[in-house]
Design an enzyme around this catalytic site. Structure first.
Site, mmCIF file in Angstrom:
data_model
loop_
_atom_site.group_PDB
_atom_site.id
_atom_site.type_symbol
_atom_site.label_atom_id
_atom_site.label_comp_id
_atom_site.label_asym_id
_atom_site.label_seq_id
_atom_site.Cartn_x
_atom_site.Cartn_y
_atom_site.Cartn_z
ATOM 1 C CB SER A 57 -13.362 1.250 4.908
ATOM 2 O OG SER A 57 -12.887 0.112 5.613
ATOM 3 N N GLY A 58 -9.939 1.591 4.712
ATOM 4 C CA GLY A 58 -8.806 1.906 5.580
ATOM 5 C C GLY A 58 -7.890 2.981 5.034
ATOM 6 C CE1 TYR A 59 -7.085 6.783 8.849
ATOM 7 C CE2 TYR A 59 -5.575 5.519 10.216
ATOM 8 C CZ TYR A 59 -6.593 6.444 10.096
ATOM 9 O OH TYR A 59 -7.111 7.028 11.222
ATOM 10 C CB THR A 60 -3.354 0.941 3.056
ATOM 11 O OG1 THR A 60 -4.404 0.015 3.348
ATOM 12 C CG2 THR A 60 -2.317 0.907 4.166
ATOM 13 C CB CYS A 68 5.770 0.617 7.666
ATOM 14 S SG CYS A 68 4.964 0.239 9.235
#
Length: 345
Positions: free
Chosen positions: A11-14, A148
């Site tokens: 469900s996350g951005y990644t 990152c």
């Protein structure tokens, strides 16, 4: 024959970015995408940029079956508790969290403040940055994700370390500006728009955990990170200060940077005397897997400033992870990663 990749923590951005890359990868088949809270719902409900593609729905964790590669996109601290189970699901695993980035159990406990739940697995994972660990990644079944901020700092420093240009007894200072997507998709008081908008907020002046990754990869100890949140969604910009011998020239720096990166498909040297983008700029890297690296030298003091810009969700996470997929599976390393970034935005 295509490689089947499933994602846990969908469900996350990644996860959304990983799915975007998988859709455009000719050798990859999307397997299952696990999300306990959204099981049965279409993927585009949370990842609207994927609307219109023939994609599966989210499944719950109990429905997870065999895959060729399992990508773990869960919060930090989760994967280590279930890694033995995940290893039964897939022979190859890429974990995007920080759980397996550090080789030492002692270092993990020092920087994260808790005991590691699966210390025996730390040595089984290879740090997933191709520019420093390409050979090991090719031969590994277990690869960690990269931080990152660590990625941007490592790529900024690598030519200077590799060619022995920095004075050993002088400190290295890295100041990193980050976008809001680094905080993930979960809402927090710090990511609330009225709070974030127009803000330049120092949120980790000292003691950031990515310091440990950089020290481990580059073998430097006198390294100090400070992080600042700015009004940007995607991107990270590392500005790294060190000191070289007074006899070091710009020509020496050019030689070191070119030698280090001339064969790297996703690292570009950006140092121009004209135009708006004379040094690396995260804005023009949005959605791409490129890292732009530049440098400057104060010849009167020997201070070198090395700069690296990345998209934190791509080169700082899933773009690099897809590079690792390609290396682990014997594909051309650039496959599915040719997107150049957007300008203007």
């Amino acid at each position: 024959m295509s490689v089947r990749i499933s994602i846990v923590g969908g469900s996350g951005y990644t996860a959304g970015e990983m799915l975007r890359l998988m859709i455009n990868h000719p050798e990859v088949e999307i397997g299952q995408v696990v999300s306990r809270n959204y099981a049965g719902q279409p993927l585009w409900r949370l990842h609207p940029h994927l609307r219109g593609h023939d994609l599966p729905v989210f499944v719950d964790a109990e429905s997870l079956t065999d895959a060729d590669i399992l990508v773990l996109a869960q919060p930090h601290g989760v994967a280590q508790k279930k890694i033995a189970y995940y290893s039964e699901i897939a022979p190859k695993i890429i974990d995007l969290s920080s759980d397996f980035r550090l080789e030492s159990q002692i270092e993990y406990e020092k920087w994260y403040g808790v005991a590691h739940a699966a210390p025996d697995w730390l040595s089984r994972f290879v740090y997933g940055l191709p520019e420093t660990h390409r050979k090991q990644i090719r031969n590994s079944h277990h690869v960690s994700g990269v931080g990152c901020n660590a990625t941007a700092t490592i790529l900024a420093l690598l030519p200077l370390i590799k060619h022995g240009l920095l004075i050993p007894d002088r400190p290295i200072i890295a100041e990193i500006k980050t976008g809001s997507s680094e905080g993930g998709s979960q809402v927090s008081p710090g990511s609330h728009h009225p709070v974030r908008s127009g803000s330049v907020r120092s949120y980790a002046p000292v003691g950031h955990r990515h310091t440990a990754e950089i020290q481990q990869v580059l073998g430097v100890q006198d390294l100090h990170l400070s992080l600042t949140a700015i009004e940007m969604v995607r991107g990270a910009l590392a500005t790294v200060h060190g000191f070289v011998n007074p006899s070091t020239s710009l020509k020496d720096l050019w030689k070191a940077y070119r030698s280090t990166y001339q064969r790297e498909p996703f690292v570009r040297i950006v140092r121009d005397n004209h135009g708006n983008y004379r040094r690396p700029e995260p804005k023009i890297l949005s959605g791409s897997n490129f890292a732009d690296v530049g440098f400057d030298l104060d010849t009167s003091t020997g201070r070198v400033v090395s700069i690296c810009a990345i998209d934190n969700l791509m080169k700082g996470s899933v773009g690099t992870a897809m590079q690792c997929v390609n290396l682990m599976c014997g594909f051309e390393e650039t496959t599915g990663l040719e997107f150049t970034g957007l300008h203007p935005i």
